[in-house]
Design an enzyme around this catalytic site. Structure first.
Site, PDB file in Angstrom:
ATOM      1  N   ASN A 136       0.855  -1.185   0.000  1.00 15.05           N
ATOM      2  CA  ASN A 136       0.000   0.000   0.000  1.00 15.05           C
ATOM      3  C   ASN A 136       0.894   1.239   0.000  1.00 15.05           C
ATOM      4  O   ASN A 136       1.383   1.676   1.032  1.00 15.05           O
ATOM      5  CB  ASN A 136      -0.925  -0.013   1.218  1.00 15.05           C
ATOM      6  CG  ASN A 136      -1.965   1.088   1.157  1.00 15.05           C
ATOM      7  OD1 ASN A 136      -1.807   2.073   0.449  1.00 15.05           O
ATOM      8  ND2 ASN A 136      -3.041   0.923   1.913  1.00 15.05           N
ATOM      9  N   SER A 138      -0.283   4.136  -1.230  1.00 17.19           N
ATOM     10  CA  SER A 138      -1.211   5.096  -1.821  1.00 17.19           C
ATOM     11  C   SER A 138      -2.376   5.552  -0.960  1.00 17.19           C
ATOM     12  O   SER A 138      -3.214   6.324  -1.444  1.00 17.19           O
ATOM     13  CB  SER A 138      -1.781   4.485  -3.107  1.00 17.19           C
ATOM     14  OG  SER A 138      -2.203   3.148  -2.906  1.00 17.19           O
ATOM     15  N   CYS A 139      -2.497   5.135   0.285  1.00 17.51           N
ATOM     16  CA  CYS A 139      -3.642   5.541   1.101  1.00 17.51           C
ATOM     17  C   CYS A 139      -3.624   7.059   1.301  1.00 17.51           C
ATOM     18  O   CYS A 139      -2.638   7.609   1.783  1.00 17.51           O
ATOM     19  CB  CYS A 139      -3.604   4.832   2.453  1.00 17.51           C
ATOM     20  SG  CYS A 139      -4.976   5.282   3.533  1.00 17.51           S
ATOM     21  N   CYS A 346     -40.292  10.050 -30.091  1.00 15.35           N
ATOM     22  CA  CYS A 346     -40.152  11.344 -29.410  1.00 15.35           C
ATOM     23  C   CYS A 346     -41.419  11.682 -28.624  1.00 15.35           C
ATOM     24  O   CYS A 346     -42.547  11.513 -29.121  1.00 15.35           O
ATOM     25  CB  CYS A 346     -39.867  12.429 -30.450  1.00 15.35           C
ATOM     26  SG  CYS A 346     -39.744  14.100 -29.772  1.00 15.35           S
ATOM     27  N   CYS A 390     -31.614  12.689 -24.237  1.00 15.27           N
ATOM     28  CA  CYS A 390     -32.970  12.220 -24.583  1.00 15.27           C
ATOM     29  C   CYS A 390     -33.432  11.153 -23.597  1.00 15.27           C
ATOM     30  O   CYS A 390     -32.798  10.099 -23.468  1.00 15.27           O
ATOM     31  CB  CYS A 390     -32.990  11.659 -26.000  1.00 15.27           C
ATOM     32  SG  CYS A 390     -34.633  11.044 -26.485  1.00 15.27           S
TER      33      CYS A 390
END
Length: 413
Positions: A136, A138-139, A346, A390
């Protein structure tokens, strides 16, 4: 029932399926990991174990969640650090797990404050029966700058710490990368030079998810204050996939073994990580929402996808999408794909018109009497914002036309 081979070989270790608990609150003790194995998870990355001299003292509360409309946990903030149990308790849990589940993969996540710590922790977890080590590096919420993501941005330090782990163990080892960096490649290369066999990516992203608008304090609130900490969940998946692709594009890293992490909630998410080069997959936030049982949906969905693709073995899918992602300057810019509007589908809501006028190129015209949109090709640039907004999917990709003076037809629009 469809039955496909989900087993995968990663760093010389066979996993019965690619799905693992990531090093986090979901794999914090023997009972939790045992339940996960029984539920069908292929492996466990036990919550990060630190040296005996580094004591963990957590805050309360320590979670916050980013939501959207009725969707919970779009993103998740966690202020928790590494395993709060003593070193001996953690090592004893590793021994018990390997004894009770000898055929399941057990990965020990470790984190030290110096080279001696890393070497000793590697030795101890190896003796306890781990099949693999995850470093680890990277914490993002450690209270010591000698640990966590501050280390993971320093290639030289990562190289030295990887070498230190290799002095303490002959187990396969992966280095867990921080996303709190511009370019992950130099750090990954340094880790491999130091002895890492593969990479785990990504850890959580430094974040502030919310501010309490009445009290003017970030969340969660601890005695009137808050802090920056790690962000996970579905919202970080695009960031994780980006880093994985960039790793695979790095010099000498084309076949880099990767354990993928970051927002995996569905089999579709899992398939995307695999197609971009991940051999194993680590999950936390989805488990915190739905429990260990989510692994059944992940496995079943992935097997159906394999059947659809005509693939018998999971490893045949690893990295298939890497070659299709190229530098932006190399993309074909010779044509426009215009939107095609289905008037029968539509519902006349006007979402496409509003979004195009206010957020794009004013290419959608609106007939107030019929409440139907049309596309003005003279203004349209084919951005497809209208397709995305949409609500009834009445808009789809339509005719392909060359830009003036261009001749390179797309292989697939």
């Amino acid at each position: 029932m469809i039955n496909k081979d989900l087993s995968i070989n990663f760093l010389g270790v066979r996993f019965e399926n690619p799905f693992c608990l990531s090093s986090s609150p979901v794999g914090n003790c023997f009972d939790m990991c045992s339940k996960a194995y029984e539920a069908g998870w292929g492996g466990v990355v036990f919550k990060t174990i630190g040296p005996s001299h580094f004591l963990i003292d957590e805050v309360s509360p320590r979670f916050d969640a980013l939501t959207k409309e009725d969707t919970p946990f779009v993103g998740f903030k966690n202020m928790e650090q590494i395993a709060e149990h003593s070193l001996e308790e953690n090592l004893n849990d590793l021994r018990r797990l390997k004894s009770a589940y000898p055929n399941k993969v057990l990965i020990a996540s470790i984190m030290g404050t110096n080279e001696e710590d890393w070497t000793e922790l590697a030795r101890l977890v190896t003796e306890a029966g781990a099949d693999m080590i995850e470093m680890n590096l990277s914490c993002p919420q450690m209270t010591s700058h000698a640990m966590g993501s501050d280390v993971g941005t320093n290639p030289d330090l990562c190289r030295r710490y990887c070498a230190a782990v290799k002095r303490g163990s002959n187990l396969p080892m992966m280095a867990k990368m921080t996303p709190n960096i511009t370019d992950m490649v130099p750090v990954a290369q340094a880790c491999l030079e130091g002895g890492a066999d593969g990479i785990a990516a990504i850890n959580t992203i430094k974040s502030i998810t919310h501010i309490d608008l009445k009290r003017h304090i970030g969340l969660p609130i601890i005695d009137g204050k808050s802090s920056i900490s790690g962000y996970s969940g579905k919202a970080v998946k695009p960031v994780a996939l980006r880093f994985m692709q960039q790793l695979r594009m790095g010099e000498g890293l084309e076949n880099l073994p990767i354990s993928g992490i970051g927002g995996i909630e569905t089999w579709e998410d899992a398939a995307e990580f695999i197609l971009l080069g991940a051999s194993t997959l680590q999950v936390t936030t989805a488990i915190m929402q739905y429990g260990y049982r989510i692994v059944e949906d992940l496995k079943n969905g992935l097997m159906h996808y394999m059947a659809e693709q005509g693939v018998e073995h999971l490893e045949d899918l690893v990295g298939l999408a890497n070659k299709g992602i190229i530098p932006a300057e190399n993309l074909n810019r010779d044509y426009v794909v215009y939107p095609q509007i289905d008037s029968d589908k539509c519902v006349g809501c006007g979402r496409c018109y509003i979004s195009c006028y206010d957020g794009a190129h004013q290419a959608i015209t609106w007939d107030a009497e019929t409440r139907r949109p049309t596309c003005n090709h003279e203004k349209c640039v084919g951005c497809h914002l209208c397709l995305l907004v949409c609500p009834v999917r009445a808009i789809s990709p339509g005719p392909v036309e060359f830009k003036p003076g261009r001749k390179v037809r797309p292989v697939e629009p």
